[in-house]
Design an enzyme around this catalytic site. Structure first.
Site, PDB file in Angstrom:
ATOM      1  N   ASP A 148       0.835  -1.206   0.000  1.00  0.00           N
ATOM      2  CA  ASP A 148       0.000   0.000   0.000  1.00  0.00           C
ATOM      3  C   ASP A 148       0.867   1.253   0.000  1.00  0.00           C
ATOM      4  OD1 ASP A 148      -2.328   1.843   0.741  1.00  0.00           O
ATOM      5  OD2 ASP A 148      -3.291  -0.118   0.806  1.00  0.00           O
ATOM      6  N   HIS A 201      -3.752   6.497   2.765  1.00  0.00           N
ATOM      7  CA  HIS A 201      -4.487   5.302   2.383  1.00  0.00           C
ATOM      8  C   HIS A 201      -4.020   4.070   3.144  1.00  0.00           C
ATOM      9  CE1 HIS A 201      -5.616   1.956  -0.398  1.00  0.00           C
ATOM     10  NE2 HIS A 201      -6.675   2.712  -0.642  1.00  0.00           N
ATOM     11  N   SER A 515     -11.138  -0.799  -1.093  1.00  0.00           N
ATOM     12  CA  SER A 515      -9.887  -0.721  -0.325  1.00  0.00           C
ATOM     13  C   SER A 515     -10.128  -0.994   1.139  1.00  0.00           C
ATOM     14  CB  SER A 515      -9.279   0.677  -0.459  1.00  0.00           C
ATOM     15  OG  SER A 515      -8.594   0.828  -1.655  1.00  0.00           O
TER      16      SER A 515
END
Length: 880
Positions: A148, A201, A515
């Site tokens: 990620d 994120h 996600s």
């Protein structure tokens, strides 16, 4: 979830070419100019049986080649930078080379959502709270690698440590650094010493897995983690990016460090042959459980599931909405008083939807008199908020119309009770929010009676119930794969999830996307492995599927189609406690008009029934069990009108048409039927297995011209000796009602495409009078209604012979056109072509008259059978 939107243009062959030419250049993968790639950068894949070291020496010995990375684990290959003198065909011509891929750039795609501080509620719905209470599972002893954007490991809820004794973060590294900034034209890779997150994120994903704070409780906080940073910082344009070569580095490192599970909230492309899918599948084959996001393009309809989630054996995850959330409300003052209204705000250049002082609301009409405002608005909206209903055009088009009329912001209202976070293009510079239909109609009626104002402080929070809680998120991508594979595999909470965020960015944030559902399932896998370490990758995958709970479709009252939800909502408690195993947890029926498809019984040319043999195992070594089968049909779905044009639902980002259309009773032959045809009520002794034969009948009463994708669930009721209760296990199945190869790949002629157009997309009215020269290029514009394995565009002379491939050359494994992202694909006609299929040398063509030949292979088509291609030939034009 971040995704790549690939516009794939592929070189063409005219009908006069030999069949061998249809597979020319198959070693070289090409992307069009609209797909960002790192200049002169390539990924070389070797065949598995080849000595990668000796082949690597051959590459290193080539002049004008710099080797950036040598993949020496799962993926045999290299990432290289080639000088201008190097031809791609030179790389492809090395013995042992399987594929040469351009190094594709990816961009992050996530969406901000309502703030939610009631995270434990969703844990109750998934069985997590129960399993923690009864069994105390937390993932201890299991290793999870996350690929990620990094992690703020100093966040107090995430351990506040890095690779120290007792720290959850014992593995990981940075593969990209902070200098990778596409907005400034930089693809400089300069890794930091640790994978500290500068985007957010990865920290959000990490919290869903590992958080141990008062506000966020992760699914598997006791596991050991590795973070493999492959995403850049958010650049000056608001983008976060990476590239295939870096992603594969991260995947290889996660595998090398011995993780049991790898979580990838990543997507791009839509084929199992995409590079990241290939690596993910190799990881699965070597005993690693890979969990990946299905994608966030559900509003574009079918065939939107993303790589690497569609790789072989990968657990592809869809998203359901959270059951409640806390957010900043919209306070509306009407002639009947104050109204506190829940809202979802889009991310625009103006930031969040905040108006600390009352602002007037207007309900404009466009120049055609329509309240949907899909045309310019003449009304002066300066300083006002524009109230606009959903429908007839994109959210961005409505917002631009209001923006051009001087509006200070836009309040969109939905056509149904729920709301969604609208996707808004970056050209919109005013804040945009959405409310539900009831509240929108209330405001519209109040405007007709007198002044109405609204304010949104952005500081006060209110908790709302979510009427769509537990239902599929409208953004969650649909299957099937281009070969009719069943994806997603299952779904988990991903809509409006409150989790950790970098401390410099506020420590907590709510985001929506697959996600978010992906790490939830990765955490569930960790709990299963902790409780039952003896289980194989396939057994865990099967347990997750068969223990999930199918989701009722609120529109029809039937089950949600498996191409939408997979097996349904994950149930961690049922998975851990399961004593039931089935060897085939999902059933892909394929289409019903094709001979020779595995498992399909053909009646002449029309396969009405499919048979599957299932082996059911009793994993309880002390008690026998008895099995009974119940069939649960799902609503059929389509994205087409009866005339084969795309449904307005796709263009307006609405729910796809279903059969039944509502809750009305319909003829039995219009829904699929599932039944047992052999050994239907077996008693299975402790630790033993039984074989059951299943028959699935397609919905013969549905018109094949309407292109329905059907499905359902085989619900097995299991009862063990001396137990009064039953356990339920489900196996989803899905297929296509007709011949998939007959679906047009090119858009319907009513779209006015394909066509020769100017650069701005305006059609060239008389191509025969158009002259291509150094100052004047034409473009081929077209849409793809389905993915295609081969798309080709050729320049053809007056004798019908191919002169070469347009710039953008020869392409394979194209995704379909996504209306929410781009109106159509384009390829340039500028007098230059690639003479060979590997697109390695660009050449100018002689002056003269030419036409364009476009060929697109339909789904399940034969590469060498020209009748399986959709063909379009342009009018003649002149190249000077």
């Amino acid at each position: 979830m971040w995704v790549l939107i690939s516009a794939i243009f592929l070189a063409v062959f005219t009908a006069s070419f030999s069949s061998a030419e249809w597979t020319a250049g198959e070693k070289v993968v090409n992307y069009p100019a609209s797909v960002p790639v790192k200049r002169n950068s390539f990924i070389i894949e070797f065949h598995d049986h080849i000595d990668a070291h000796s082949n690597g020496l051959k590459v290193r010995s080539m002049p004008d080649i710099a080797v950036d990375h040598h993949y020496n684990g799962l993926f045999k290959g290299m990432a290289v930078t080639a000088g201008n003198s190097v031809k791609v065909s030179d790389l492809a011509g090395i013995d042992g080379v399987r594929k040469v891929y351009p190094n594709r750039i990816h961009k992050l795609n996530t969406r901000a959502s309502k703030r939610n501080i009631t995270s434990t509620y969703l844990h109750q719905k998934t069985g997590l709270a129960k399993i923690v209470k009864e069994l105390g599972l937390d993932g201890k002893g299991v290793k999870i690698g996350i690929v990620d954007s990094g992690v703020d490991y100093e966040h107090p809820d995430l351990g506040g440590c890095w690779k120290t004794k007792g720290c959850p973060w014992q593995y990981g590294e940075d593969f990209i650094g902070d200098k990778y900034d596409l907005a400034n034209g930089s693809t400089v890779v300069s890794p930091n010493s640790t994978p500290m997150d500068c985007d957010g994120h990865g920290t959000h994903v990490s919290g869903i897995l590992a958080a141990t704070g008062a506000q966020v409780q992760g699914v598997s906080p006791g596991a050991t983690y590795g973070m493999y940073r492959v995403l850049s910082c958010t650049d000056s344009s608001g983008e976060t990016a990476t590239e295939d070569a870096i992603i594969i580095k991260g995947m290889e490192a996660a595998y090398r460090d011995g993780h049991d599970i790898v979580s990838m909230s990543i997507g791009g492309g839509g084929w199992a042959e995409d590079p990241t899918s290939v690596v993910a599948s190799k990881m699965v084959a070597n005993g690693v459980i890979v969990v990946a996001a299905a994608g966030n393009y559900g509003n574009d309809g079918l065939f939107t599931a993303q790589s690497p989630s569609i790789g072989n054996g990968v657990i592809s995850v869809g998203s359901v909405d959270n059951w409640n959330y806390t957010g900043t409300p919209l306070i509306v003052h009407t002639n009947t008083g104050l109204h506190t209204i829940r809202k979802a705000e889009a991310t625009t250049q103006a930031g969040m939807f905040i108006f600390k002082k009352p602002v007037s609301i207007a309900a404009p009409r466009d120049i055609t008199g329509n309240i949907n405002c899909c045309s310019p608005i003449e009304m002066d909206l300066k300083g006002k908020l524009a109230l606009i209903p959903r429908g007839n055009c994109t959210f961005s088009e409505k917002a631009i119309a209001a923006q051009n009329a001087g509006a200070a912001g836009v309040i969109l209202y939905n056509e149904k009770a729920g709301i969604r976070t609208p996707l808004i293009e970056r050209r919109v510079s005013i804040p945009v929010t959405m409310i539900n239909v009831k509240d929108g109609e209330l405001i519209a009626m109040a405007i007709s009676a007198g002044p109405v104002t609204a304010m949104a402080s952005g500081e006060e929070y209110k908790t709302f119930d979510n009427p769509n809680g537990g239902k599929m998120s409208d953004f969650s991508s649909y299957g099937p794969t281009p070969e009719l594979g069943l994806v997603p595999l299952l779904s988990a909470p991903g809509g409006d999830i409150w989790s950790t965020y970098p401390r410099k960015k506020g420590s907590y944030l709510s985001l929506s996307g697959t996600s978010m559902s992906t790490p939830y399932v990765a955490g569930a896998v960790a709990l299963i492995k902790q409780a039952r370490p003896e289980l194989s990758v396939d057994q865990i995958r099967a347990l997750l599927v068969t223990s999930s709970s199918s989701i009722t479709d609120s529109k029809t009252g039937m089950q949600t189609n498996p191409y939408r939800s997979g097996a349904g909502l994950v149930n961690i408690y049922n998975a851990v406690q399961s004593r039931f195993h089935i060897d085939r947890p999902i059933l892909s029926i394929n289409d019903t008009k094709r001979e020779g498809v595995y498992g399909v019984i053909s009646n002449g040319a029309d396969a009405k029934s499919a048979f599957r043999t299932l082996t059911i195992s009793n994993m309880d070594t002390q008690k026998g069990m008895r099995i009974a089968l119940e069939h649960l049909p799902a609503a059929a779905i389509t994205m087409y009108n009866p005339n084969h044009t795309l449904s307005n639902a796709v263009y307006n980002q609405l729910a796809l048409p279903t059969w039944p259309k509502g809750r009305e009773k319909v003829p039995a032959n219009t829904i699929p039927q599932g039944s047992c045809s052999s050994n239907c009520h077996p008693y299975i002794a402790p630790g033993e297995s039984a074989v059951m034969k299943i028959r699935i009948d397609r919905p013969v009463g549905l018109k094949e011209s309407e292109r329905w994708f059907y499905g359902g669930f085989l619900s097995f009721k299991a009862e063990w000796d001396d137990e009064g209760t039953q356990s339920t296990f489900t196996v989803p199945y899905a297929g296509y009602n007709g011949d998939l190869n007959k679906i047009n790949a090119l858009s319907h002629k009513s779209e006015g495409l394909p066509a020769l157009v100017y650069e701005n997309g305006k059609p060239i009215d008389v191509p025969s009078l158009f002259k291509v020269n150094s100052r004047n290029a034409a473009f081929v514009a077209y849409k793809l209604d389905t993915p295609s394995r081969v798309v080709s565009i050729s320049l053809v002379d007056l004798e019908g012979k191919r002169v070469g491939y347009l710039p953008g050359g020869y392409y394979t494994n194209s995704i379909r056109t996504l209306p929410s992202v781009r109106g159509f694909f384009m390829a340039a006609v500028n007098g230059s072509v690639y003479p060979s299929a590997d697109a390695s040398e660009l050449a100018n063509v002689p002056a003269g008259n030419y036409s364009i030949h476009l060929a697109v292979l339909r789904l399940l088509g034969n590469l060498e059978r020209e009748s399986d291609y959709d063909i379009w030939d342009s009018d003649m034009f002149t190249i000077e």
